[in-house]
Design an enzyme around this catalytic site. Structure first.
Site, PDB file in Angstrom:
ATOM      1  N   ALA A 104      39.788  38.765  35.693  1.00 39.50           N
ATOM      2  CA  ALA A 104      40.799  37.576  36.728  1.00 39.50           C
ATOM      3  C   ALA A 104      39.758  36.522  37.895  1.00 39.50           C
ATOM      4  O   ALA A 104      39.068  36.675  38.018  1.00 39.50           O
ATOM      5  CB  ALA A 104      42.456  37.255  36.799  1.00 39.50           C
ATOM      6  N   GLY A 133      40.330  42.180  34.326  1.00 37.34           N
ATOM      7  CA  GLY A 133      41.037  41.528  33.618  1.00 37.34           C
ATOM      8  C   GLY A 133      40.288  41.191  32.238  1.00 37.34           C
ATOM      9  O   GLY A 133      40.287  41.214  30.844  1.00 37.34           O
ATOM     10  N   GLU A 168      40.758  45.305  30.875  1.00 34.23           N
ATOM     11  CA  GLU A 168      42.084  45.281  30.162  1.00 34.23           C
ATOM     12  C   GLU A 168      42.177  44.179  29.295  1.00 34.23           C
ATOM     13  O   GLU A 168      42.535  45.029  28.240  1.00 34.23           O
ATOM     14  CB  GLU A 168      43.257  44.427  31.726  1.00 34.23           C
TER      15      GLU A 168
END
Ligand code: COA
Length: 260
Positions: free
Chosen positions: A66, A111, A114
């Site tokens: 992120a 992220g 993920e």
């Protein structure tokens, strides 16, 4: 056959070119996530697309996580919304009716890891590095990392990665089942394309029904999962491609699937 190739961090495709792109290692901000969801939805709606491939622009990163600047502005209330938004995008990928392959061509951190975990198949270049380094920032994974990583590599190894923040290289990712295969640096996208071509050559109703059955695994117990498999198996037996595939085998010829 056809596949959609979604490139993360390509400046020309960023909604906010002044914001994060390839030079920030394809970090995900709100606009990039919105675009990603839109691209997945469009690829699913496009009848010409059979398989979706996600990769990062450049050779250094898949996605470095992120956007830490955007992340730093969160508080206890906004943070939950921030996580739910990212989770919604990654759920859309996981729930994609068409197979999604991650071509992990470098750092897949936070992220990025993920995001790769929300894809159905992960192909890693030998320079890929996976990690959930959020603890280094005083925060926890919020885009599904605690849940999907534990399901893919098991709770003990997931705890080690998430609690230490240590990265694992491609060879280790392969060993623990985080990567399906490892290929030479620069070859992840081509390898994903080759796999996409192989999948796209099959009967597409069967591919999508199999994916639907596989998606049930984390949500269902064995009994319910087997009942679902039997129901989906029955549906696949009712398709034209099933008739064609079995007839072609018995007539010793290549099948001519129509996708029906
Ligand atoms: N968010 C915002 N910017 C990021 C970023 C992220 N997640 N990851 C990297 N960047 C930026 C860096 O700040 C740097 O910007 P600058 O050129 O303006 O200084 C640029 O991308 C290149 O990164 P840099 O750190 O110089 O490259 P490196 O090769 O030394 O290290 C990493 C690469 C991926 C190991 C390192 O950038 C890193 O640890 N990134 C953060 C990863 C992370 O914590 N992700 C989880 C976020 S929740």
């Amino acid at each position: 056959m056809s596949y959609a190739n979604i490139l993360i961090g390509d400046r020309d495709r960023c909604a906010a070119p002044s914001s994060l792109c390839i030079d920030k290692l394809n970090a995900l901000n709100h606009d990039t996530l919105t675009e990603l969801k839109d691209a997945i939805t469009k690829a699913n709606d496009n009848a010409d697309v059979d398989v979706i491939i996600l990769t990062g622009a450049g050779e250094k990163a898949f996605v470095a996580g992120a956007d830490i600047k955007e992340l730093s502005a969160q508080d206890a209330v906004l943070g939950q919304r921030f996580a739910l938004f990212g989770q919604d995008v990654f759920n859309t990928i996981e729930q994609s009716a068409k197979p999604v392959i991650a071509a992990v061509n470098g750092f897949a951190l936070g992220g990025g890891c993920e995001l790769a975990l929300s894809c159905h198949i992960r192909i890693a270049a030998e320079n890929a590095k996976f990690g959930q380094p959020e603890v280094n920032l005083g925060v926890i994974p919020g885009y599904g990392g605690t849940q999907r990583l534990a399901r893919v590599i098991g709770p003990g190894l997931a705890a080690e990665m998430i609690l230490t923040g240590d990265m694992v290289n491609a060879a280790e990712a392969l060993r623990i089942g985080l990567a399906n295969r490892v290929v030479a640096k620069g070859e992840a996208l081509q390898s994903a394309r080759d796999m996409a071509a192989k999948i796209a050559a099959k009967g597409q109703p069967a591919v999508r029904l199999a994916l639907q059955a596989l998606r049930c695994v984390p949500q269902m117990g064995l009994r319910e999962g087997l009942a679902t498999e039997a129901a989906l198996f029955g549906i696949s037996c009712g398709t034209d491609d099933f008739k064609e595939g079995t007839a072609a085998f018995l007539e010793k010829r290549a099948p001519a699937f129509t996708g029906k």
